[in-house]
Scaffold this motif. Structure first.
Motif, PDB file in Angstrom:
ATOM      1  N   GLY A   1       8.186   8.225 -14.378  1.00 60.73           N
ATOM      2  CA  GLY A   1       8.699   7.570 -15.571  1.00 60.73           C
ATOM      3  C   GLY A   1       9.611   6.404 -15.239  1.00 60.73           C
ATOM      4  N   LEU A   2      10.465   6.596 -14.241  1.00 61.12           N
ATOM      5  CA  LEU A   2      11.370   5.520 -13.826  1.00 61.12           C
ATOM      6  C   LEU A   2      10.592   4.352 -13.228  1.00 61.12           C
ATOM      7  N   TYR A   3       9.585   4.664 -12.405  1.00 66.85           N
ATOM      8  CA  TYR A   3       8.797   3.597 -11.782  1.00 66.85           C
ATOM      9  C   TYR A   3       7.993   2.826 -12.821  1.00 66.85           C
ATOM     10  N   MET A   4       7.487   3.506 -13.852  1.00 70.80           N
ATOM     11  CA  MET A   4       6.739   2.813 -14.904  1.00 70.80           C
ATOM     12  C   MET A   4       7.661   1.969 -15.780  1.00 70.80           C
ATOM     13  N   HIS A   5       8.824   2.519 -16.092  1.00 72.20           N
ATOM     14  CA  HIS A   5       9.779   1.781 -16.927  1.00 72.20           C
ATOM     15  C   HIS A   5      10.289   0.543 -16.220  1.00 72.20           C
ATOM     16  N   GLY A   6      10.455   0.656 -14.913  1.00 74.95           N
ATOM     17  CA  GLY A   6      11.011  -0.443 -14.136  1.00 74.95           C
ATOM     18  C   GLY A   6      12.493  -0.250 -13.913  1.00 74.95           C
ATOM     19  N   ILE A   7      12.918  -0.432 -12.695  1.00 79.42           N
ATOM     20  CA  ILE A   7      14.310  -0.226 -12.336  1.00 79.42           C
ATOM     21  C   ILE A   7      14.892  -1.529 -11.816  1.00 79.42           C
ATOM     22  N   GLU A   8      15.945  -2.003 -12.473  1.00 80.93           N
ATOM     23  CA  GLU A   8      16.633  -3.194 -11.974  1.00 80.93           C
ATOM     24  C   GLU A   8      17.563  -2.785 -10.841  1.00 80.93           C
ATOM     25  N   GLU A   9      17.415  -3.425  -9.710  1.00 73.90           N
ATOM     26  CA  GLU A   9      18.265  -3.103  -8.571  1.00 73.90           C
ATOM     27  C   GLU A   9      18.421  -4.329  -7.694  1.00 73.90           C
ATOM     28  N   PRO A  10      19.409  -4.317  -6.789  1.00 77.33           N
ATOM     29  CA  PRO A  10      19.596  -5.472  -5.906  1.00 77.33           C
ATOM     30  C   PRO A  10      18.378  -5.702  -5.021  1.00 77.33           C
ATOM     31  N   ALA A  11      18.070  -6.962  -4.794  1.00 74.02           N
ATOM     32  CA  ALA A  11      17.011  -7.312  -3.849  1.00 74.02           C
ATOM     33  C   ALA A  11      17.483  -7.022  -2.422  1.00 74.02           C
ATOM     34  N   THR A  12      16.576  -7.121  -1.476  1.00 77.65           N
ATOM     35  CA  THR A  12      16.897  -6.771  -0.087  1.00 77.65           C
ATOM     36  C   THR A  12      17.360  -7.989   0.715  1.00 77.65           C
ATOM     37  N   ARG A  13      17.906  -8.998   0.049  1.00 77.99           N
ATOM     38  CA  ARG A  13      18.469 -10.151   0.769  1.00 77.99           C
ATOM     39  C   ARG A  13      19.815  -9.766   1.361  1.00 77.99           C
ATOM     40  N   LEU A  14      19.999 -10.053   2.639  1.00 79.96           N
ATOM     41  CA  LEU A  14      21.147  -9.553   3.384  1.00 79.96           C
ATOM     42  C   LEU A  14      22.306 -10.535   3.434  1.00 79.96           C
ATOM     43  N   ALA A  15      23.509  -9.988   3.429  1.00 78.16           N
ATOM     44  CA  ALA A  15      24.699 -10.753   3.777  1.00 78.16           C
ATOM     45  C   ALA A  15      24.763 -10.881   5.292  1.00 78.16           C
ATOM     46  N   GLN A  16      25.649 -11.723   5.793  1.00 82.06           N
ATOM     47  CA  GLN A  16      25.807 -11.860   7.240  1.00 82.06           C
ATOM     48  C   GLN A  16      26.364 -10.557   7.818  1.00 82.06           C
ATOM     49  N   PRO A  17      25.643  -9.911   8.761  1.00 80.13           N
ATOM     50  CA  PRO A  17      26.160  -8.666   9.349  1.00 80.13           C
ATOM     51  C   PRO A  17      27.479  -8.892  10.078  1.00 80.13           C
ATOM     52  N   ALA A  18      28.381  -7.926   9.978  1.00 82.23           N
ATOM     53  CA  ALA A  18      29.671  -8.020  10.668  1.00 82.23           C
ATOM     54  C   ALA A  18      29.449  -8.019  12.179  1.00 82.23           C
ATOM     55  N   PRO A  19      30.291  -8.751  12.922  1.00 82.87           N
ATOM     56  CA  PRO A  19      30.156  -8.791  14.383  1.00 82.87           C
ATOM     57  C   PRO A  19      30.238  -7.397  15.001  1.00 82.87           C
ATOM     58  N   GLY A  20      29.370  -7.134  15.966  1.00 84.30           N
ATOM     59  CA  GLY A  20      29.392  -5.871  16.688  1.00 84.30           C
ATOM     60  C   GLY A  20      28.607  -4.756  16.049  1.00 84.30           C
ATOM     61  N   THR A  21      28.102  -4.964  14.827  1.00 87.99           N
ATOM     62  CA  THR A  21      27.306  -3.920  14.177  1.00 87.99           C
ATOM     63  C   THR A  21      25.880  -3.936  14.731  1.00 87.99           C
ATOM     64  N   PRO A  22      25.160  -2.817  14.623  1.00 84.58           N
ATOM     65  CA  PRO A  22      23.775  -2.798  15.126  1.00 84.58           C
ATOM     66  C   PRO A  22      22.908  -3.900  14.534  1.00 84.58           C
ATOM     67  N   ALA A  23      23.094  -4.209  13.238  1.00 84.39           N
ATOM     68  CA  ALA A  23      22.284  -5.250  12.605  1.00 84.39           C
ATOM     69  C   ALA A  23      22.565  -6.617  13.227  1.00 84.39           C
TER      70      ALA A  23
END
Length: 456
Positions: free
Chosen positions: A121-143
């Motif tokens: 039901g949720l997938y059919m209705h559509g869910i508004e959520e943040p896109a997967t565009r990334l901020a700059q990863p913090a120094p030293g993090t795995p990303a």
């Protein structure tokens, strides 16, 4: 008010899951010809009841709300010697083993079906959520060490496509569990004007994660946000003392341009008690102010309790949002796959706990569930229904564990009966029942302890 909303959300969630679970047992029992004497929401003393239907089944609400049961005509619990033959044919233990298996399995299956219906039901209705565009990863993090950069758009994790941030988080949790077997996580991203790239998050970074926390943040992954504009400014905070006002746009910090809300927040948190020069645009005019963040204690997912800077201002701005919606067929398939993946992940997590690879701190109880119920209900109906689906899956899996007194324990007995051709000895069942009760009490005590520890 929040406490009342949390309690109401918890009661509605718990009641819904119990009713669907027990309805599974009830409907299949009736379909198999077994007489049902009582359908109870809650355990212990009956506080309200009414009788309905041709069998005059008692529909009841009982005093202890943590559970429920369906009471059938059963020679192990009632004296049935005086009943006519027609009634005896409807007694539970006189049914063939496959009917008994169907009746017992119907409860957990009902929970899985409820989760599929809610997710679909949720997938059919559509869910508004943040896109997967990334901020700059913090120094030293795995990303950051892997090479991910600001504005990268994550498109897949380990070959599984992701459309929104919730899907990205879910696939990262799966990758963290898989990492226990030595697997890295392959992150596919689309980089503006440069094409598609694949980066690797090492298994060592994934295995160190707290799966109950913010998994993406622990890896250095955060949602890209717009440049910081101030909303409410707390009159008693460092921001107000420095002269900041609602509507101010922060453009630079110590002479360096501020990319987004996240970068500004990180810079402030990293400077407790230190003076910072802010370049601000107010009503179109540039202005330079000096601010000194107040030292405060906070929890860091990688370092534990740390001292951070706070200026007590509201930062406005929404990330890029997308609406993820599917047609009925795709939504149903996607929901069924989500329920299957969640069930497998839960079983694997239990296995990791038994082997010591995952902390028993991940066992949660009614206090944490109530807290999540309240939080999700405050976010919105879609969030609350998603929470309900997740808990329904967990309830279904837990009831299938081969522990006496649970549905899974009874299914184990009936499976042995299929293999041996005779029922499990009554004495063995009694001993196993006592051990099962002891194990459940122990697990509940651990869950409550973990709940209280989280609150403290």
């Amino acid at each position: 008010m929040n406490l009342l909303q949390t309690l109401v959300a918890f009661v509605i969630a718990l009641g819904t899951l119990i009713v669907f679970h027990e309805l599974g047992h009830y409907l299949v029992a009736r379909w198999c010809g077994v007489k049902v004497l009582r359908f109870s929401v809650g355990m212990g003393r009956v506080v309200w009841s009414r009788r309905f239907g041709p069998d005059q089944t008692e529909w009841a609400i009982s005093a202890l709300p943590l559970g429920g049961y369906v009471k059938m005509l059963d020679g192990r619990e009632q004296d049935v010697t005086h009943l006519p033959e027609a009634e005896l044919r409807r007694e539970f233990t006189r049914q063939n083993v496959w009917k008994r298996i169907a009746i017992v399995a119907a409860g957990p299956i009902a929970n899985f079906l409820l989760a599929i219906v809610l997710f679909a039901g949720l997938y059919m209705h559509g869910i508004e959520e943040p896109a997967t565009r990334l901020a700059q990863p913090a120094p030293g993090t795995p990303a950051q060490l892997a090479g991910l950069k600001r504005d990268d758009v994550v498109t897949a994790v380990n070959g599984v496509r992701v459309a929104g941030w919730s899907e990205l988080r879910w696939q990262l949790v799966r990758a963290a569990v898989d990492a226990k077997e030595g697997g890295d996580a392959r992150i596919e991203v689309r980089r503006p004007s440069r094409g598609t790239f694949t980066f690797t998050l090492p298994a060592a970074a994934l295995t160190a994660l707290d799966l109950d926390g913010d998994v993406p943040a622990s890896l250095g992954l955060a949602i890209a946000l717009p440049p910081p504009v101030l909303g409410k400014v707390d009159p008693g905070g460092a921001g107000a003392r420095a002269g900041l006002r609602t509507g101010d746009a922060i453009v630079a910090l110590d002479g360096a341009p501020v990319q987004d809300v996240g970068a500004f927040t990180q810079a402030v948190r990293a400077a407790p008690g230190k003076a910072i020069a802010l370049d601000v645009v107010r009503a179109g005019q540039p202005l330079r102010l000096t601010i000194t963040p107040e030292p405060a204690r906070a929890d860091d997912p990688r370092k534990g309790s740390v001292t951070v800077g706070k200026i007590k201002v509201e930062l406005l701005g929404r990330p890029d949002m997308i609406v993820v919606a599917d047609g009925p067929a795709r939504a149903t398939v996607k929901a069924a796959r989500r329920v299957w993946d969640s069930s497998v992940l839960t079983v694997r997590m239990i296995g990791r706990m038994l082997t010591g690879d995952v902390s028993w701190k991940n066992v949660t109880g009614p206090i944490t569930i109530a807290d999540y119920a309240g939080q999700s209900s405050r976010i919105g109906l879609a969030s609350y229904l998603s929470f309900l689906a997740v808990v329904s899956i967990s309830l279904g899996v837990m009831n299938l564990l081969p522990i006496p007194v649970l549905d899974g324990g009874h299914l184990l007995y009936y499976s042995l009966e299929v293999l041996t051709g005779r029922p499990v000895p009554e004495r063995f069942g009694e001993i196993a029942q006592r051990l099962g009760v002891g194990l459940l009490v122990t697990l509940m005590a651990l869950a409550v302890f973990n709940d209280v520890a989280r609150l403290m």
